[in-house]
Design a protein around this motif. Structure first.
Motif, short mmCIF file in Angstrom:
data_model
loop_
_atom_site.label_atom_id
_atom_site.label_comp_id
_atom_site.label_asym_id
_atom_site.label_seq_id
_atom_site.Cartn_x
_atom_site.Cartn_y
_atom_site.Cartn_z
N ASN A 1 -6.98 6.58 -0.02
CA ASN A 1 -7.33 7.51 -1.09
C ASN A 1 -8.74 7.23 -1.62
N LYS B 1 9.08 2.64 -2.35
CA LYS B 1 7.82 2.58 -1.60
C LYS B 1 7.83 3.59 -0.45
N ASP B 2 8.90 3.59 0.35
CA ASP B 2 8.97 4.50 1.49
C ASP B 2 8.95 5.96 1.03
N LEU C 1 3.15 11.02 -0.43
CA LEU C 1 1.69 10.98 -0.50
C LEU C 1 1.06 11.35 0.83
N ARG C 2 1.70 11.03 1.95
CA ARG C 2 1.17 11.44 3.26
C ARG C 2 1.20 12.95 3.39
N TYR D 1 -1.47 1.27 -4.86
CA TYR D 1 -0.56 0.21 -4.45
C TYR D 1 0.70 0.18 -5.34
N PRO E 1 0.82 -1.22 0.00
CA PRO E 1 0.00 0.00 0.00
C PRO E 1 0.85 1.27 0.00
N LEU E 2 0.47 2.21 -0.86
CA LEU E 2 1.08 3.54 -0.89
C LEU E 2 0.13 4.58 -0.31
N ALA E 3 -1.14 4.49 -0.67
CA ALA E 3 -2.16 5.40 -0.15
C ALA E 3 -3.47 4.61 -0.05
N SER F 1 5.37 6.79 -0.31
CA SER F 1 4.41 6.81 0.80
C SER F 1 4.54 8.09 1.61
N GLU F 2 5.78 8.51 1.84
CA GLU F 2 6.02 9.73 2.61
C GLU F 2 5.51 10.96 1.85
#
Length: 292
Positions: free
Chosen positions: A162, A283-284, A290-291, A266, A157-159, A287-288
């Motif tokens: 959403n 991924k990290d 997108l947060r 994803y 998972p990335l977001a 993810s960061e």
């Protein structure tokens, strides 16, 4: 074909001076070691060892071939070490597939930042809304909306939270007015997206689903976004894709009181072994971002 385990038996037998000792070193039985030597000699068509009940020596051909056997095994060992080291480094080529709208307008700039952090990383991009076949096409990983239908794929998972949102430009709303309920969309020009053979014309709002119509359909989500920006109709988009447009006032969110469907993002891999340090870093990093 010469078997690698047969080469290992030959090398150990020469070093130990005994087939039985070679078998103990390799944790096999003497009978298996003997069969390995016979198989290797049959494959090469020559005698490698002269054996008796008490002694073992290499023939002249065996001594010559032994050097090649050692070199082959050493080369394979070095290859394994290089691969192991490579898996611990954020380097090499990463073949990545991503959606057109998200890729061009958001991810492309972020990936430039990632590569600036890791200069040894090389990137091969496939930008398309058509789903890449991770088992047949030269793609290592894919960024996709929605849970993969193929359960054999690994989805990171990335977001996950959403959602989709309904948007239109101020110019469109000035001409045609703003829908007050989902059912009002039947009277508006709705910009539809098609993926493969599936036309997304059923737009869900909680327990209610509205079948929409319009004069424009595309298999490219970026086209749908541009049509919305140009005032051609109403779009049902991933919130990530249109966040910047909403914040800049180019698009307005409609029917915000009605719940819309989840649209999780994803990072998809064909198997666990595909999750290299470079993939973890990607991924990290995403993810960061997108947060934020």
């Amino acid at each position: 074909m010469v078997r690698l385990d047969d080469l290992q038996v030959l090398v150990q037998a020469a070093e130990q001076g005994s087939l039985s000792a070679a078998a103990r070193e390799l944790d096999i039985t003497p009978a298996v070691a003997s069969v390995a030597i016979k198989r290797l000699e049959a494959e090469l068509g020559l005698r490698l060892l002269v054996r008796s009940t008490r002694s073992l020596r290499l023939t002249s051909e065996g001594a010559h071939y032994l050097q090649h056997a050692k070199a082959a095994l050493n080369s394979l060992q070095q290859g394994q070490i290089a691969l192991a080291q490579g898996r611990q480094q954020i380097a090499g080529e990463l073949a990545l597939s991503m959606p057109s709208d998200l890729g061009r307008n958001l991810l492309l700039g972020w990936l430039d930042e990632l590569m600036a952090q890791y200069p040894a990383l090389r990137l091969r991009l496939r930008v398309s809304d058509r789903l890449s076949d991770l088992f047949r096409q030269p793609v290592d990983i894919a960024i996709r909306y929605g849970v993969p239908e193929d359960s054999s794929l690994v989805a990171l998972p990335l977001a996950a939270d959403n959602k989709r949102c309904l948007v239109a430009s101020p110019a469109y709303l000035a001409r045609f007015g703003e829908p007050k309920t989902p059912n009002d969309l039947k009277d508006h020009n709705c910009l539809r997206f098609v993926l493969g053979e599936r036309l997304f014309e059923q737009w869900p709002f909680g327990n209610e689903t509205v079948k929409v119509t319009g004069n424009r359909i595309s298999d490219d989500a970026e086209c749908v976004r541009r049509w919305a920006l140009n005032g051609e109709g109403i779009a049902y988009k991933s919130a990530i894709d249109v966040r910047a447009d909403i914040e800049a006032g180019r698009l307005k969110v409609l029917l915000s009181a009605w719940p819309t469907e989840l649209c999780p993002l994803y990072l998809v891999c064909p198997h666990r072994l595909s999750i290299t340090p470079a993939v973890v870093a990607l991924k990290d990093f995403l993810s960061e971002r997108l947060r934020r």
